[in-house]
Design an enzyme around this catalytic site. Structure first.
Site, PDB file in Angstrom:
ATOM      1  N   ARG A  38      45.650  19.952  12.586  1.00 34.92           N
ATOM      2  CA  ARG A  38      45.055  18.948  12.815  1.00 34.92           C
ATOM      3  C   ARG A  38      45.110  18.568  14.379  1.00 34.92           C
ATOM      4  NH1 ARG A  38      46.196  15.579   7.415  1.00 34.92           N
ATOM      5  NH2 ARG A  38      44.245  16.260   6.184  1.00 34.92           N
ATOM      6  N   LYS A 199      42.068  17.911 -12.712  1.00 30.57           N
ATOM      7  CA  LYS A 199      41.331  16.993 -13.997  1.00 30.57           C
ATOM      8  C   LYS A 199      39.909  17.248 -14.025  1.00 30.57           C
ATOM      9  CE  LYS A 199      44.128  13.463 -12.740  1.00 30.57           C
ATOM     10  NZ  LYS A 199      44.363  12.080 -12.897  1.00 30.57           N
ATOM     11  N   GLY A 352      41.988  19.273  -0.580  1.00 33.10           N
ATOM     12  CA  GLY A 352      43.270  19.346   0.021  1.00 33.10           C
ATOM     13  C   GLY A 352      44.069  20.685  -0.414  1.00 33.10           C
ATOM     14  N   GLY A 375      39.503  14.703   0.681  1.00 32.95           N
ATOM     15  CA  GLY A 375      38.660  13.691   0.206  1.00 32.95           C
ATOM     16  C   GLY A 375      37.286  13.503   0.584  1.00 32.95           C
TER      17      GLY A 375
HETATM   18  P1  ADP Z   1      42.033  19.841  -4.350  1.00 35.24           P
HETATM   19  O1  ADP Z   1      43.020  19.346  -3.477  1.00 35.24           O
HETATM   20  O2  ADP Z   1      41.709  21.231  -3.784  1.00 35.24           O
HETATM   21  O3  ADP Z   1      40.756  18.936  -4.438  1.00 35.24           O
HETATM   22  P2  ADP Z   1      42.841  19.060  -6.758  1.00 35.24           P
HETATM   23  O4  ADP Z   1      43.556  17.817  -6.031  1.00 35.24           O
HETATM   24  O5  ADP Z   1      41.892  18.728  -7.786  1.00 35.24           O
HETATM   25  O6  ADP Z   1      42.677  20.265  -5.930  1.00 35.24           O
HETATM   26  O7  ADP Z   1      43.955  20.055  -7.788  1.00 35.24           O
HETATM   27  C1  ADP Z   1      45.134  20.268  -7.012  1.00 35.24           C
HETATM   28  C2  ADP Z   1      46.230  20.459  -8.232  1.00 35.24           C
HETATM   29  O8  ADP Z   1      45.801  21.138  -9.507  1.00 35.24           O
HETATM   30  C3  ADP Z   1      47.366  21.504  -7.862  1.00 35.24           C
HETATM   31  O9  ADP Z   1      48.629  20.829  -7.674  1.00 35.24           O
HETATM   32  C4  ADP Z   1      47.600  22.448  -9.036  1.00 35.24           C
HETATM   33  O10 ADP Z   1      48.907  22.400  -9.232  1.00 35.24           O
HETATM   34  C5  ADP Z   1      46.942  21.430 -10.090  1.00 35.24           C
HETATM   35  N1  ADP Z   1      46.538  22.357 -11.296  1.00 35.24           N
HETATM   36  C6  ADP Z   1      45.683  23.578 -11.223  1.00 35.24           C
HETATM   37  N2  ADP Z   1      45.555  24.250 -12.448  1.00 35.24           N
HETATM   38  C7  ADP Z   1      46.268  23.493 -13.402  1.00 35.24           C
HETATM   39  C8  ADP Z   1      46.612  23.422 -14.582  1.00 35.24           C
HETATM   40  N3  ADP Z   1      46.018  24.525 -15.483  1.00 35.24           N
HETATM   41  N4  ADP Z   1      47.500  22.569 -15.148  1.00 35.24           N
HETATM   42  C9  ADP Z   1      47.944  21.511 -14.358  1.00 35.24           C
HETATM   43  N5  ADP Z   1      47.749  21.477 -13.028  1.00 35.24           N
HETATM   44  C10 ADP Z   1      46.782  22.373 -12.364  1.00 35.24           C
HETATM   45 MG    MG Z   2      43.948  17.229  -4.018  1.00 36.40          MG
END
Ligand code: ADP
Ligand code: MG
Length: 396
Positions: A38, A199, A352, A375
């Site tokens: 960053r 989720k 993230g 975000g």
């Molecule tokens: P990003 O930050 O890239 O947008 P998210 O915040 O939506 O991604 O999700 C990231 C998290 O999702 C990670 O910590 C990962 O461990 C979790 N994750 C991925 N697959 C699963 C799963 N099958 N069950 C539970 N958690 C999961």
């Molecule tokens: Mg995230």
């Protein structure tokens, strides 16, 4: 981008307040900055302002101090590192407004750089308090927004301040916005989105919007189980969002109606508990054992997704395919990351965790763009307006 940038205004001898994102991570044990991505990301804007003889006042937040002074969240170590990278002095102040700051910024000459203390030591920052915003604006002649990571928040330093002085975008904001827009507005097709993460509820708007734009949408992560339930399958001990099953069904219907290829994994890596040391097993997606939970996409799915990805000209990726933090469940995510890095296609990472994976594997340089704002990039892909961007002056 339809917003003015620092190229469109005269900054010579002007005091320029630049909102940057210097929210860097620190090593838990040594306390050193553990990732300076960053800091490096603001250099193009800072160097441009130096070359054009501006007086530079940088401001940022670190962490969530919630309106209190927290010593471990001071910007002093960042000032030191930035000074090293620029090979010139960077003066750190002990606050971001008030008499000391007015004194430190009062007699600046062109080429001087001041870094204000953590904005979030004042609760007024996140509350977008007008007097606080006015006090920040009073320090400078011009405002530059270059903190893409906080552009989706209407805070005093991202939105409030723009009411009082002319406000334009810096180069990082410009790059982030144009990368995402170029990929979506007139995409080279096939356009494929890979959506994962924890989720469905976090990614509904994204999936909904993507279904109108993409040719393929590949689903991974924890949300897979909610989709499988919508198809009527048992998902064992997996975490399901019961109130989102209907929605998952509607998204699948929408995909059909739009002729979008919405793909779920045909096989999965499952575990007997949610634990780093849990036993991993592979199963068909419609045969998850009663005591097992979804942890990653399986090898057949990796191969099917890889075929689709390889045939695509543009790929957007938001959200890991599995619990990548634990080795047994990282294969889906790391395989996709390696494949994307090897392609000639346009590859754009938002989110993230997604950016963290790509950075930690040393693959960031091999991608077209890895967003610095989780975000904010999600909001942008969802088609939402970013308050920190909307507030800037429009191009003539
Ligand atoms: P990003 O930050 O890239 O947008 P998210 O915040 O939506 O991604 O999700 C990231 C998290 O999702 C990670 O910590 C990962 O461990 C979790 N994750 C991925 N697959 C699963 C799963 N099958 N069950 C539970 N958690 C999961
Ligand atoms: Mg995230």
């Amino acid at each position: 981008m339809n917003k003015k940038t620092i190229r469109d205004i005269d900054v010579k001898d002007k005091k320029v307040l630049v909102r940057v994102d210097l929210n860097v991570p620190f090593d838990q044990i040594t306390g050193d900055i553990s990732d300076e991505t960053r800091i490096r990301a603001i250099l193009p804007t800072v160097n441009y302002l130096l070359e054009n003889n501006a007086k530079i006042i940088l401001c940022s937040h670190i962490g969530r101090p919630k309106g209190q002074v927290v010593d471990s969240m001071r910007l002093t170590p960042v000032a030191k590192r930035l000074s090293g990278l620029l090979k010139r002095p960077v003066t750190a102040t002990t606050d971001c407004i008030g008499p000391d700051v007015v004194a430190a910024t009062g007699n600046m000459v062109s080429g001087d750089i001041v870094l204000l203390e953590n904005l979030r030591f004042h609760a007024e920052e996140e509350a977008n308090d007008p007097d606080f915003a006015k006090a920040l604006a009073a320090l400078a002649d011009v405002y530059v927004s270059d903190a893409f990571g906080t552009a989706h928040r209407a805070h005093a330093s991202t939105a409030g301040v723009t009411k009082y002085i002319p406000s334009v975008a810096g180069f990082l904001i410009e790059k982030e916005i144009s990368m995402l827009h170029n990929a979506l507005d007139e995409p080279k097709r096939p356009l494929t989105a890979i959506v994962g993460g924890a989720k469905v509820s976090d990614k509904i708007t994204l999936i909904d919007k993507m279904l109108e734009q993409v040719d393929n949408l590949l689903v991974g992560g924890g949300m897979v189980s909610t989709f499988l339930r919508a198809l009527g399958h048992d998902t064992g001990a997996s975490l399901v969002e019961p109130d989102k099953i209907d929605l998952a069904r509607r998204l699948m219907d929408k995909a059909k109606a739009n002729n979008t290829n919405l793909v779920l994994p045909s096989d999965l890596v499952v575990a007997d508990k949610f634990d780093r040391e849990a036993n991993a097993a592979t199963c068909q997606s419609d045969k998850i054992p009663a005591d097992s939970m979804v942890m990653d996409i399986g090898p057949k799915s990796v191969s099917a997704y890889s075929d689709i990805i390889t045939k695509s000209k543009t790929i957007l990726w938001n959200g890991p395919m599995g619990v990548f933090e634990w080795d047994n469940f990282a294969n889906g995510t790391t395989s996709i990351a390696k494949l994307l890095a090897s392609l000639d296609a346009i590859t754009i990472m938002g989110g993230g965790s997604t950016s963290e994976v790509v950075d930690s594997m040393g693959l960031a340089d091999k991608m077209t763009h890895v967003s610095t704002g989780g975000g904010a990039s999600l909001k942008l892909l969802e088609g939402s307006v970013l308050p920190g961007l909307a507030a800037l002056m429009d191009k003539d």
